[in-house]
Scaffold this motif. Structure first.
Motif: not given
Length: 123
Positions: A60-62, A95-96, A106-110
């Motif tokens: 949903s966030y993406s 990220a969270k 994905a966390a690192f990318r965001y």
């Protein structure tokens, strides 16, 4: 945050019309500001996050971020467009949530995306 599962489920039922967001737009609105669509997906992500459904929350966030970037463009130095300050909040939540879902890349990318947006939209 303390939340009961039935409250979150009820919130999702109230948020989701039977035929989805597209049906809601077809029934009532011929045009819709992009901020309303972004807020809709952000709210769904928040509810799913409170329910510990990390992948649904992440999706949903993406979706909210994709909608913002499709309209306002990418504000990072190599991107094209003005961007929107709300991308800071969405990238932080992404990220969270990615960390909670153990999606480390994905966390690192965001989080890197958040840092570059922070340079553009300092608070």
């Amino acid at each position: 945050l303390y939340s009961r599962a039935e409250d979150n489920t009820h919130a999702l039922e109230l948020l989701e019309p039977p035929d989805g967001a597209v049906g809601l737009l077809q029934r009532g609105l011929s045009e819709c500001p992009v901020e309303i669509l972004v807020a809709y997906h952000y709210l769904r992500g928040t509810i799913y996050e409170r329910m510990n459904s990390h992948l649904e929350s992440f999706n949903s966030y993406s979706t909210a971020l994709k909608i913002l970037e499709s309209v306002y463009g990418d504000a990072r130095p190599d991107g094209i467009g003005l961007g929107h300050p709300f991308t800071l909040i969405i990238c932080c939540r992404l990220a969270k949530t990615a960390e909670s879902a153990k999606l480390w890349a994905a966390a690192f990318r965001y989080s890197k995306m958040f840092e570059t947006f922070w340079a553009r939209f300092p608070l």
